[in-house]
Design a protein around this motif. Structure first.
Motif, PDB file in Angstrom:
ATOM      1  N   UNK A 213       0.972  -1.196  -0.173  1.00 20.42           N
ATOM      2  CA  UNK A 213      -0.126  -0.081   0.088  1.00 20.42           C
ATOM      3  C   UNK A 213       0.799   1.304  -0.012  1.00 20.42           C
ATOM      4  N   UNK A 214       2.040   1.325   0.673  1.00 20.75           N
ATOM      5  CA  UNK A 214       2.862   2.424   0.736  1.00 20.75           C
ATOM      6  C   UNK A 214       3.410   2.737  -0.709  1.00 20.75           C
ATOM      7  N   UNK A 215       3.327   1.849  -1.650  1.00 27.19           N
ATOM      8  CA  UNK A 215       3.849   2.475  -3.023  1.00 27.19           C
ATOM      9  C   UNK A 215       3.057   3.430  -3.648  1.00 27.19           C
ATOM     10  N   UNK A 216       1.776   3.773  -3.100  1.00 32.09           N
ATOM     11  CA  UNK A 216       1.059   4.680  -3.779  1.00 32.09           C
ATOM     12  C   UNK A 216       1.616   6.195  -3.432  1.00 32.09           C
ATOM     13  N   UNK A 217       2.145   6.278  -2.374  1.00 31.73           N
ATOM     14  CA  UNK A 217       2.622   7.725  -2.153  1.00 31.73           C
ATOM     15  C   UNK A 217       4.423   7.605  -2.170  1.00 31.73           C
ATOM     16  N   UNK A 218       4.728   6.288  -2.252  1.00 32.28           N
ATOM     17  CA  UNK A 218       6.305   5.918  -2.525  1.00 32.28           C
ATOM     18  C   UNK A 218       6.543   5.335  -3.508  1.00 32.28           C
ATOM     19  N   UNK A 219       6.386   5.766  -4.921  1.00 32.19           N
ATOM     20  CA  UNK A 219       6.409   5.013  -6.188  1.00 32.19           C
ATOM     21  C   UNK A 219       7.853   4.665  -6.666  1.00 32.19           C
ATOM     22  N   UNK A 220       8.818   5.315  -5.926  1.00 29.59           N
ATOM     23  CA  UNK A 220      10.120   5.115  -6.225  1.00 29.59           C
ATOM     24  C   UNK A 220      10.548   3.775  -6.548  1.00 29.59           C
ATOM     25  N   UNK A 221      11.837   3.302  -7.190  1.00 27.06           N
ATOM     26  CA  UNK A 221      12.252   1.858  -7.553  1.00 27.06           C
ATOM     27  C   UNK A 221      12.707   1.246  -5.938  1.00 27.06           C
ATOM     28  N   UNK A 222      13.263   2.166  -5.263  1.00 24.36           N
ATOM     29  CA  UNK A 222      13.527   1.420  -3.909  1.00 24.36           C
ATOM     30  C   UNK A 222      12.557   0.949  -3.206  1.00 24.36           C
ATOM     31  N   UNK A 223      11.402   1.128  -3.475  1.00 20.88           N
ATOM     32  CA  UNK A 223      10.209   0.506  -2.865  1.00 20.88           C
ATOM     33  C   UNK A 223       9.778  -0.648  -3.400  1.00 20.88           C
TER      34      UNK A 223
END
Length: 388
Positions: A213-223
């Motif tokens: 779910x956090x990828x919605x606000x943290x879309x960078x490749x790290x995540x």
């Protein structure tokens, strides 16, 4: 910015070496060391930029951890484990991130992932109770990640989650008194019937799929990297650092050592000592080079928005446990080549030897399990594991 953090960490190494014995004696890191790592930016390397973090390449983080562990194994271990938690929090729902970093983006989290407590589904979230061991650096954190098997009203398991709890919901019991990694303060966490809202839970099923779910606000490749890869190297990297520190200490010691039992022979002129040093150096280099190559490949896939191949995940775990094993072999070789004076309390070689062997027994370093998974995959058979 990443280069600045690495430079700041390098500048800390003399002070961390000087405090290594103090950390052992206290059974927790000196507060000065935590503050130094904080100021250097270690704990922000994997934190999202939207919360003031560096959102750095993971290799920058592992490089910094290796440096810290080369000065003090316990400090490197805590720096690694606590330092990776901002990356995991970034995978949680946005509200969980706001709960922790909204009031203070420098807030630290400790962890204990083994599902030794009880988690029960209730309205709006979960009811959590139990005892969790080995929460490294917990005295320097105000939140904790705890693993748990979730059961329904009938007691049937329905999920395996990481739960996020604030300091007021748990107690710390001082039980850490060990032969290695003494300075990590890896004490027990006690929870008695705490309510955990649904947004403070993250399913291992989601982390395995790299869809959180956090990828919605943290879309960078790290995540978009697998938890099993990022966390397993979080454990192996400090051991590579300890081996590096042991190697540096050994070479410095042997440069000056005179072997009275062998007619005053200088150790730096002993051909057998040189062979052992070469063997140890090769093992340490191999462990680090495989880590770098694997992580670079993972990041390339994440940047391209591609699914991480199972074959790469299996290779990461294979090389991770082999990297730990190689470094243990290197340290053992150096230790047995150091002579009786290396046994003295306070010498760096014996501390690195104890710390590395303590790190080796972490569950993620179980070589047979990881190597069996790799072999299973090579035969084209199905492989399922939460730590892939």
């Amino acid at each position: 910015m990443s280069d600045q953090v690495i430079g700041a960490v390098r500048d800390l190494l003399p002070a961390l070496r000087e405090r290594a014995q103090q950390a052992e004696d206290r059974r927790r890191l000196p507060e000065e060391s935590i503050k130094d790592l904080d100021r250097a930016g270690l704990f922000r390397l994997l934190q999202p930029a939207r919360f003031g973090g560096h959102e750095a390449d993971p290799l920058t983080f592992y490089t910094a951890v290796r440096l810290v562990a080369s000065a003090c194994g316990s400090t490197g271990w805590v720096g690694s484990v606590v330092g990776v938690h901002p990356w995991q929090l970034a995978l949680f729902p946005e509200q969980a991130q706001q709960d922790v970093w909204g009031p203070d983006p420098d807030t630290r989290i400790s962890s204990s992932y083994a599902p030794t407590g009880k988690a029960r589904l209730v309205a709006g979230g979960y009811q959590l109770s139990g005892r969790w061991s080995f929460s490294s650096g917990c005295d320097h954190a105000s939140w904790v990640f705890l693993g748990g098997i979730v059961t329904d009203e009938s007691g049937n398991p329905v999920d395996f989650c990481t739960f996020l709890l604030p300091r007021e919901d748990y107690a710390i019991e001082d039980v850490w008194d060990t032969v290695g990694l003494r300075g990590t303060g890896s004490n027990d966490i006690l929870v008695r019937d705490a309510f955990v809202p649904a947004h403070r839970a993250l399913s291992f099923a989601d982390t395995s799929k790299c869809v959180c779910p956090g990828q919605e606000v943290n879309p960078g490749p790290l995540y978009r990297l697998p938890f099993g890869a990022v966390f397993s190297y979080t454990i192996t990297t400090p051991i590579i650092g300890m081996a590096t520190g042991a190697y540096e200490a050994h070479v410095a010691y042997m440069t000056e050592r005179v072997r009275v039992s062998f007619k005053g022979e200088k150790s730096k002129e002993d051909p057998y000592a040189k062979v052992r040093i070469a063997e140890a150096a090769s093992e340490i280099d191999a462990a680090w080079l495989q880590l770098k190559d694997n992580m670079e490949q993972l990041v390339r896939h994440a940047v391209a928005g591609e699914r991480i191949p199972l074959s790469l995940r299996l290779r990461v775990r294979r090389d991770q446990v082999r990297g730990t094993g190689r470094c243990i072999q290197a340290i053992d070789r150096l230790f047995e080549n150091s002579g009786g004076r290396a046994l003295r309390v306070g010498t760096p070689i014996q501390r690195f030897w104890r710390d590395a062997h303590a790190g080796r027994v972490h569950a993620i370093n179980d070589p047979e399990r990881a190597l069996n998974m790799f072999g299973t995959g090579e035969f084209g058979l199905p492989v399922q594991d939460a730590m892939l």
